[in-house]
Design an enzyme around this catalytic site. Structure first.
Site, PDB file in Angstrom:
ATOM      1  N   ASP A 409       0.361   5.497  -1.391  1.00  0.00           N
ATOM      2  CA  ASP A 409       0.073   5.762  -2.899  1.00  0.00           C
ATOM      3  C   ASP A 409      -1.439   5.177  -2.941  1.00  0.00           C
ATOM      4  OD1 ASP A 409       0.063   6.498  -5.494  1.00  0.00           O
ATOM      5  OD2 ASP A 409       1.306   4.734  -6.052  1.00  0.00           O
ATOM      6  N   GLU A 412      -6.772   7.589  -3.132  1.00  0.00           N
ATOM      7  CA  GLU A 412      -7.997   8.423  -3.129  1.00  0.00           C
ATOM      8  C   GLU A 412      -9.226   7.592  -2.837  1.00  0.00           C
ATOM      9  OE1 GLU A 412      -5.611   7.947  -5.428  1.00  0.00           O
ATOM     10  OE2 GLU A 412      -4.489   9.666  -4.894  1.00  0.00           O
ATOM     11  N   ASP A 502       1.197  12.170 -10.369  1.00  0.00           N
ATOM     12  CA  ASP A 502       1.951  11.908 -11.626  1.00  0.00           C
ATOM     13  C   ASP A 502       1.745  13.075 -12.717  1.00  0.00           C
ATOM     14  OD1 ASP A 502       2.001   9.457 -10.515  1.00  0.00           O
ATOM     15  OD2 ASP A 502       0.181   8.421 -11.582  1.00  0.00           O
TER      16      ASP A 502
HETATM   17  O1  MIG Z   1      -0.779   3.229 -10.984  1.00  0.00           O
HETATM   18  O2  MIG Z   1       3.314   2.449  -7.754  1.00  0.00           O
HETATM   19  O3  MIG Z   1       1.716   8.332  -8.332  1.00  0.00           O
HETATM   20  O4  MIG Z   1       4.366   7.749  -8.090  1.00  0.00           O
HETATM   21  O5  MIG Z   1       5.373   5.191  -9.114  1.00  0.00           O
HETATM   22  C1  MIG Z   1       0.290   3.784 -10.586  1.00  0.00           C
HETATM   23  C2  MIG Z   1       3.664   3.040  -9.280  1.00  0.00           C
HETATM   24  C3  MIG Z   1       0.515   3.640  -9.307  1.00  0.00           C
HETATM   25  C4  MIG Z   1       1.128   6.048  -8.674  1.00  0.00           C
HETATM   26  C5  MIG Z   1       2.309   6.855  -8.328  1.00  0.00           C
HETATM   27  C6  MIG Z   1       3.610   6.749  -8.818  1.00  0.00           C
HETATM   28  C7  MIG Z   1       3.836   5.523  -8.691  1.00  0.00           C
HETATM   29  C8  MIG Z   1       3.126   4.414  -9.255  1.00  0.00           C
HETATM   30  N1  MIG Z   1       1.473   4.589  -8.631  1.00  0.00           N
END
Ligand code: MIG
Length: 793
Positions: A409, A412, A502
């Site tokens: 996650d 980017e 999201d």
């Molecule tokens: O700042 O890890 O898209 O699926 O649950 C949010 C927490 C960070 C973004 C991801 C989401 C995940 C969440 N993350």
């Protein structure tokens, strides 16, 4: 607004345009055209694949290994003819003709019938300086009448992307909506289709780039990049399947996932203790909601330190995971790229990375810091092979205790300039002049790929996913793995599945999910899904239910929700929703033999698993804008419901006969019908002449042996090949797999089903096969792999 990072200044300098061809050099597969100082270079890669490059200085950048897999010279050499006249140079391959006009220099492509495509127009190719170090290059091409545009990686809105500006710049686009431009994935690839002709274009630049599809000037497509030179591969075919096939030869294909990864995944930010996870699994099993995978979000970690466990809430993860394994549950853990900045705390990940100089530094040499979940953090430079190796090895901490897959996650990468939650925090990126990639004194290519972050930003997620995939595959040497990433670039399918970040618990996001996933599929990324129920916000019972129905069509099927929102487990919405969700998840499990074969197809040809109707009916203009119906493979069509209170919906049936999945009723196609869609029903249809294999319902993949296979066959003419192997090991690579080809045709009033002898070295568990011809009868036999011919009157 983060999505406009990298945007150009508003006062734009004038373009320099490509001049006339002065000189031509032809060597094997390449033809170079000197146009004043600038140079155009064509490479005939395959009979339907041409690489076009233009450099304003006449010098080309060295090859980069990041996205394009085979070097141009590694393709089988194809023959072509060249003819030179005073006006143009004509190059003809087996599939296309291309002409380079000399005065001024313009590139034009034609199919064998002489229909043009991808024609340079206006200035053709141009360049200009955009402030220090930013050299912009653009190319203008004609948008032909009736031409529509698809793919472009991860895109919001509906299906056809014509009339949009589409930026390729990996962005944490939280709160994205129909208008959002840059998304998590940056995949500069599209296909343009019109009746009888089409082409795909991969814009081979990792720098900031953008497509303008008829916005600035109607009927003109502009490609622009800040990469200093123009570099694109153009793929000719009227058939989207062939375009994706060639594109994935270029950028790579996904590996066959384990079958369990195609089951139902349950996730929430956050299941944050052993107790909670155990209770969750208990609920799933007691309520008989089939489920294969539980995802652990950031709260399993100790203070958000990657590769750690919270000792209080997860005191014995190894024991937990082995208990879950007994229940058939696999665990996927999240890993973010940000490493907590923590000197003198014996946090090994930080200490080692710093000591070995693996973290991104600024141009002035200081280690770069940003703020993410653990607070102040540093970021590995995944572009460097030795950093990927080190990071990959850290996953041993997870795989050793039984973690089956990894969820990447925030890559980017997403970060703020001050701690999360602080007033006025801004999203930032690494400084654009930060060095990235291997130092230039590295001994050999591809190690010698030192660049600045302007060139590598779009690759950060891709390379993180690569590090993860390469490592976990080695660490779990006998078992296939599952990797999921939020960010990526062209070729991400080689390393990872992708989810669309999201989304929100709103009907609009349910509606948008299928065209988004279809466009990703057309961009070579077959293993894709959206969070079922929506991530942010609170799903209503009806929304959740309709979303679960559509969700069984997602190649990656996961329910997820954000912390402090309504929980998104199927029993959270009352008995009726739970019961209908159970039925649909069960249907997903019954369809697994079919879906697994589609994944095999994706791994061998690049074909998307989830397809827009256009994919198979590209000659039918009624499919060009059709975003609210999809095909799962070639045989099964679904028309989900996207609005509350809707109990009937319009369904377009393309040419041919279609059979209602639920009632078996036959419909003649090339028309619209009004389908019944009460709350418990998602309209689904089988194409005539289809063979769909169905297994028994299981609570998880491999719960019991597949001792029965039902072939649901629809009358008509068709052929389909089932792929099988053990579903989890790498033995298939050594030949432990098999295929069975089925044919159906009509003879007088009879439907004939022919089963060819099973091919290959994999012997499935002893089983009965039931052949069910829709609207006719069933026949059953013990399957010994031999050929058979069955007739149904
Ligand atoms: O700042 O890890 O898209 O699926 O649950 C949010 C927490 C960070 C973004 C991801 C989401 C995940 C969440 N993350």
């Amino acid at each position: 607004m983060p999505e406009f990072a990298g945007e150009l200044p508003t006062r734009e300098p004038a373009w320099n345009a490509i001049a006339s061809v002065e000189n031509i050099q032809h060597q094997q597969q390449s033809i170079d055209f000197d146009c004043g100082i600038g140079r155009l270079s064509l490479y005939i890669v395959a009979s339907n694949l041409i690489r076009v490059r233009f450099s304003p200085t006449g010098e080309f950048r060295p090859r980069r290994s990041w996205a394009v897999v085979p070097k141009d010279e590694e393709w089988a050499v194809v023959s072509f003819d060249i003819q030179e006249t005073a006006e143009e140079v004509i190059i003809e391959t087996e599939k296309i003709r291309l002409s380079v006009q000399r005065h001024p220099c313009r590139v034009q492509f034609f199919d064998k019938a002489g229909r043009p495509f991808g024609q340079d127009i206006g200035l053709g190719i141009g360049w200009r300086q955009m402030g220090t170090g930013k050299s912009q290059v653009a190319c203008w091409k004609k948008i032909e009448a009736e031409e529509n545009y698809y793919g472009f990686g991860e895109r919001t809105g509906l299906f056809n992307q014509k009339g949009k500006r589409l930026t390729n710049w990996a962005t944490d686009s939280l709160d994205y909506n129909v208008q959002t431009d840059a998304m998590y994935q940056a995949i500069p690839f599209f296909m343009a289709l019109r009746p009888e002709i089409g082409y795909g274009l991969f814009f081979n630049t990792t720098f900031w780039s953008r497509f303008d599809v008829g916005v600035d000037q109607p009927d003109i497509l502009r490609l622009e990049t800040l990469g200093g030179e123009l570099d694109y591969y153009i793929i000719y075919s009227p058939d989207p399947a062939e375009i994706v096939d060639t594109y994935t030869q270029l950028t790579g294909r996904m590996q066959l996932p384990p079958q369990w990864a195609l089951g139902y995944h349950q996730c929430r930010w956050s299941y944050d203790s052993e107790t909670e996870v155990r209770q969750l699994v208990q609920q799933l099993r007691q309520r008989r909601i089939p489920c294969d995978v539980i995802h652990l979000d950031i709260d399993y970690m100790f203070g958000y330190r990657v590769f750690t466990w919270n000792p209080r809430r997860f005191p014995d993860p190894k024991k937990l995971l082995s208990e879950l394994a007994e229940d058939g549950v696999k665990v996927v853990t999240i890993i973010d790229p940000g490493v907590k900045f923590e000197p003198q705390a014996d946090y090994a990940v930080y200490d080692q990375g710093l000591e070995k100089d693996y973290f991104i530094r600024r141009a002035d040499g200081k280690v770069f810091h940003g703020y993410v979940w653990p607070g102040r953090a540093v970021f590995p430079d995944f572009l460097r092979p030795e950093v990927r190796q080190w990071w990959g090895d850290l996953h041993r901490n997870l795989t050793d205790i039984g973690v089956a897959g990894i969820w990447n996650d925030m890559n980017e990468p997403a970060m703020n300039d001050r701690p999360f939650g602080d007033e006025g925090g801004q999203k930032i990126f690494f400084p654009m002049d930060a060095p990235s990639g291997s130092p230039s004194d590295a001994p050999k290519e591809p190690l010698r790929e030192r660049a600045t972050y302007t060139e590598t930003h779009n690759l950060y997620g891709l390379m993180m996913a690569r590090a993860c995939r390469e490592a976990v595959e080695k660490l779990r040497e006998r078992s296939r793995t599952f990797v999921l990433t939020r960010s990526g670039y062209a070729g991400v399918q080689k390393w990872s599945a992708v989810w669309t970040g999201d989304n929100h618990s709103l009907w609009e996001y349910l509606e948008m999910s299928l065209p988004m996933l279809c466009n990703l599929g057309l961009s070579g990324v077959a293993f894709v899904g959206a969070d079922i129920g929506g991530f942010a916000g609170d799903a209503t019972p009806e929304l959740f239910l309709r979303w679960m129905q559509a969700g069984i069509l997602y190649p990656f099927m996961r329910a997820h929700s954000m912390i402090n929102t309504k929980r998104h487990e199927p029993w959270e919405f009352g008995a009726q929703v739970e019961e209908i969700c159970r039925q649909y998840i069960e249907l997903r499990y019954r369809l697994l033999p079919y879906i697994y074969t589609l994944f095999w197809e994706a791994a061998t040809t690049g074909a998307p698993v989830l397809r827009p109707l256009l994919y198979h009916y590209f000659d039918d203009p009624k499919t060009y804008e059709l975003y609210d119906q999809v095909l799962l493979g070639s045989s099964l069509m679904a028309a989900p419901v996207y609005r509350p209170g809707v109990e009937k919906r319009l369904v377009y049936l393309p040419a041919g006969t279609w059979y209602d999945w639920w009632t078996g009723e036959a419909y003649a196609g090339s028309t619209y019908i009004l389908a019944d869609a009460p709350i418990e029903k998602m309209p689904m249809y089988i194409r005539a002449g289809s063979i769909i294999p169905l297994g028994p319902v299981m609570q998880y993949v491999g719960e019991s042996p597949l001792n029965q296979l039902r072939l649901r066959v629809t009358p008509g003419t068709g052929e389909w090949t089932l792929y099988e192997d053990d579903g989890h090991s790498f033995a298939y690579r050594d030949g432990a797999c098999s295929t069975t080809t089925y044919q159906v045709y009509v003879e007088d009033t009879q439907t004939v089903v022919e089963i060819q002898a099973r091919q290959g070295q994999w012997t499935p568990h002893p089983r009965n096969v039931i052949v069910e011809v829709v609207g006719k009868a069933e026949q059953e036999f013990a399957d010994d792999g031999s050929a058979r011919r069955l007739t149904f009157s």
